[in-house]
Design a protein around this motif. Structure first.
Motif, short mmCIF file in Angstrom:
data_model
loop_
_atom_site.label_atom_id
_atom_site.label_comp_id
_atom_site.label_asym_id
_atom_site.label_seq_id
_atom_site.Cartn_x
_atom_site.Cartn_y
_atom_site.Cartn_z
N ALA A 83 0.76 -1.19 0.44
CA ALA A 83 -0.21 0.25 -0.27
C ALA A 83 1.09 1.36 -0.14
O ALA A 83 0.44 2.46 -0.97
N SER A 84 2.02 1.48 0.85
CA SER A 84 2.80 2.48 0.93
C SER A 84 3.75 2.65 -0.39
O SER A 84 3.65 3.69 -1.67
N SER A 85 3.98 1.60 -1.55
CA SER A 85 4.22 1.92 -2.66
C SER A 85 3.28 2.28 -3.27
O SER A 85 3.71 2.79 -3.86
N PHE A 86 1.74 1.69 -3.31
CA PHE A 86 1.01 2.03 -4.26
C PHE A 86 1.10 3.62 -4.52
O PHE A 86 0.20 4.74 -4.96
N ILE A 87 0.54 3.92 -3.04
CA ILE A 87 0.80 5.71 -2.95
C ILE A 87 2.03 6.27 -3.86
O ILE A 87 1.53 7.21 -4.23
N GLU A 88 2.79 5.81 -3.93
CA GLU A 88 4.11 6.00 -4.85
C GLU A 88 3.69 5.52 -6.02
O GLU A 88 4.85 6.13 -6.88
N GLY A 89 3.19 5.58 -6.38
CA GLY A 89 2.46 4.62 -8.49
C GLY A 89 3.51 3.24 -8.30
O GLY A 89 3.62 3.39 -9.75
N LEU A 90 3.85 3.09 -7.45
CA LEU A 90 4.54 2.17 -7.19
C LEU A 90 3.31 0.33 -7.81
O LEU A 90 2.95 -0.40 -6.27
N ARG A 163 19.48 14.21 1.24
CA ARG A 163 19.90 15.39 -0.12
C ARG A 163 20.82 16.81 0.37
O ARG A 163 20.79 17.20 1.21
N THR A 164 20.94 17.14 -0.44
CA THR A 164 22.27 18.11 -0.54
C THR A 164 21.32 19.50 -1.41
O THR A 164 21.98 20.67 -2.00
N GLU A 165 20.06 19.31 -2.18
CA GLU A 165 19.83 20.39 -3.28
C GLU A 165 18.59 20.53 -2.59
O GLU A 165 17.65 19.52 -1.66
N GLN A 166 18.43 21.44 -2.81
CA GLN A 166 16.65 22.26 -2.60
C GLN A 166 15.50 20.34 -3.54
O GLN A 166 16.04 21.00 -4.72
N ASN A 167 14.73 19.85 -2.68
CA ASN A 167 13.65 19.53 -3.17
C ASN A 167 12.57 19.36 -2.99
O ASN A 167 12.20 21.18 -2.59
N ARG A 168 10.67 19.88 -3.77
CA ARG A 168 9.78 20.10 -4.39
C ARG A 168 8.51 18.44 -3.72
O ARG A 168 9.54 18.10 -4.36
N VAL A 169 7.90 19.29 -3.69
CA VAL A 169 6.52 18.20 -3.47
C VAL A 169 5.76 18.93 -4.74
O VAL A 169 5.17 19.69 -4.58
N GLY A 170 5.40 18.12 -5.54
CA GLY A 170 4.03 17.98 -6.59
C GLY A 170 4.05 19.64 -7.49
O GLY A 170 5.08 19.47 -7.95
N GLY A 171 3.35 19.95 -8.20
CA GLY A 171 3.11 21.34 -9.04
C GLY A 171 3.72 20.08 -10.78
O GLY A 171 3.96 19.46 -10.37
N THR A 172 4.58 21.00 -11.06
CA THR A 172 4.27 20.97 -12.68
C THR A 172 6.07 21.33 -12.80
O THR A 172 6.06 22.13 -12.43
N ALA A 179 6.36 23.86 -7.55
CA ALA A 179 5.56 23.11 -6.41
C ALA A 179 4.42 23.32 -5.61
O ALA A 179 4.19 24.47 -5.31
N ASP A 180 3.64 22.26 -5.33
CA ASP A 180 2.51 22.21 -4.78
C ASP A 180 3.45 22.07 -3.03
O ASP A 180 2.65 23.78 -2.18
N PHE A 181 4.41 21.91 -2.85
CA PHE A 181 5.47 22.28 -1.26
C PHE A 181 6.52 22.53 -1.77
O PHE A 181 7.35 21.36 -2.08
N VAL A 182 7.42 22.96 -0.42
CA VAL A 182 8.87 22.88 -0.89
C VAL A 182 9.33 23.00 0.59
O VAL A 182 8.94 23.68 1.49
N ALA A 263 -7.82 13.91 1.57
CA ALA A 263 -8.26 14.02 3.40
C ALA A 263 -6.56 13.69 4.02
O ALA A 263 -6.52 15.24 5.03
N TYR A 264 -5.89 13.74 3.79
CA TYR A 264 -4.59 12.68 4.01
C TYR A 264 -3.37 14.34 3.31
O TYR A 264 -2.67 14.54 4.54
N ILE A 265 -3.42 14.86 2.75
CA ILE A 265 -2.94 15.80 1.96
C ILE A 265 -2.78 17.23 2.32
O ILE A 265 -2.36 18.09 2.38
#
Length: 424
Positions: A83-90, A163-172, A179-182, A263-265
């Protein structure tokens, strides 16, 4: 004090679009540390937490009529990892994953990247549970957990590296500006991880509260290039085992979190308050995140109990097919452990029941003749055996938890689910 930090993105010289090549401004969020952060729980919230914690304890202490808790624990751990993998698209179906698992245990080379990634998630869950007996949780422990998660996958070189660089969550695109969240800037991550581990090592708050806050904080820090979601969900298992609420197994909370994705997000987004941690707004933001986690844990407990009863009925049917079986015989032991092994070989069956290969082979032959097991292959021509009824039941369980009504035939699933296998 939790805050957003203004930052600039220089743009990518090799960006695929003009937007990716164009410099821009964005805001990165830095949460408050957890150690010493104030938390005020309302009477109603405290009562709900206490009720669900008691239900989780009862679930772990109950003796099932037939299916052993050890077998159920193994099956639920696998379901949670999937299930945890399904959330990530696996996405992978029950039969394919079970075959890949047995192949890996038998030294048969597998070429399924998705299967390797999901099996890495199983290893990460197992590693998290082993940490439960440690006197304290260290950053190195979390890094090792992440390394095991990515082991054997194409992302293995990233395992265990902050990580040593800035990442991001969501967006295009590749820019954090869309991003949806940085998450926090990379230079803030090490201290935030140290604080997270110090909080995990303590017991200032109820176990379910601690698990929900750690999960939300970890996803907010997002310390790795990849695998943050799966690692964060493994930490839930660690805390609930460590605090004594899930001494034998953790219900598949990730399955429910994934089913209530919006609801989780939304809860994670609300958790990211600005300003003083002692403010009413901050306290309510944390409370909303806790409420979501408590509600989903309660659903996972109820569904696990129902699934356990379904497995009991399944084993009773297997025993009817197998005929008279002597207590503590190899056949008896295999029937009791079969719920944890959708696919097995003679060797893995022998390990499962603690008997010789010959005894395990005799037990398998008995159950094949009775129609409980069915011969199959792993790799090109390695003999294995599957339990069609169990594969069908497990697929149904994973599908049921994907819908708001607990049955995808009554309401459509809210996330990707395994297909119903018509061969099972």
């Amino acid at each position: 004090m939790a805050e957003y930090i203004d930052a600039s993105w220089p743009g990518l010289s090799n960006g695929a679009t003009r937007a990716e090549r164009r410099p821009c401004d964005y805001r990165a969020y830095v949460p408050d540390p957890l150690v010493g952060r104030p938390l005020r729980l309302s009477g109603q919230r405290s009562a709900d937490i206490g009720d669900v914690e008691r239900r989780l304890l009862v679930l772990n202490m109950s003796e099932r009529p037939l299916v052993g808790l050890e077998a159920l624990a193994r099956l639920l751990l696998r379901a949670e990892a999937v299930a945890s993998s399904f959330i990530e698209g696996l996405q992978i179906d029950v039969r394919c994953l079970a075959k890949a698992d047995v192949a890996a245990r038998s030294g048969v080379e597998a070429h399924d990247d998705t299967a390797r990634a999901v099996l890495g998630n199983v290893r990460a869950m197992e590693s998290a549970l082993k940490l439960a007996d440690a006197s304290s949780i260290r950053v190195d422990d979390v890094l090792e957990l992440h390394r095991k998660l990515l082991e054997g996958t194409r992302d293995a070189p990233l395992g265990g590296l902050i990580r040593t660089e800035q990442n991001r969550v969501g967006g295009t695109g590749m820019s954090p500006c869309t991003a949806d969240f940085v998450p926090p800037p990379p230079d803030r991550v090490p201290d935030l991880l140290e604080d997270l581990c110090a909080y995990m090592s303590g017991d200032d708050h109820p176990a379910l509260v601690q698990a929900s806050i750690v999960h939300a904080q970890f996803e907010t820090i997002h310390p790795f290039v990849d695998g943050n979601g799966r690692t964060g969900r493994a930490l839930i298992h660690l805390i609930l085992r460590r605090r004594g609420l899930a001494t034998r197994f953790v219900p598949p909370i990730s399955l429910i979190l994934a089913s209530h994705a919006n609801a989780y997000i939304a809860a994670l987004t609300t958790y990211r308050y600005e300003g003083d941690a002692d403010s009413p707004e901050a306290q309510e933001a944390i409370g909303i995140c806790i409420d979501r986690f408590i509600a989903d844990t309660a659903r996972a407990i109820a569904d696990t109990d129902r699934f356990g009863m379904e497995l009991d009925a399944l084993e009773a049917e297997w025993r009817r097919k197998a005929g008279k079986v002597r207590a503590a015989s190899s056949v008896d032991l295999l029937l009791r452990m079969l719920p944890s092994a959708p696919v097995l070989t003679v060797t893995t069956a022998a390990e499962l029941i603690g008997r010789s290969v010959q005894r395990a082979n005799d037990a398998i032959n008995h159950l094949v003749a009775a129609g409980v097991l069915k011969q199959t292959t792993i790799g090109r021509r390695n003999r294995a055996f599957e339990t069609p009824d169990l594969i069908k039941a497990l697929t149904g369980f994973e599908r049921a938890l994907a819908g708001p009504l607990g049955d995808t035939r009554q309401a459509p699933p809210t996330r990707p689910v395994p297909y119903r296998d018509r061969r099972a």
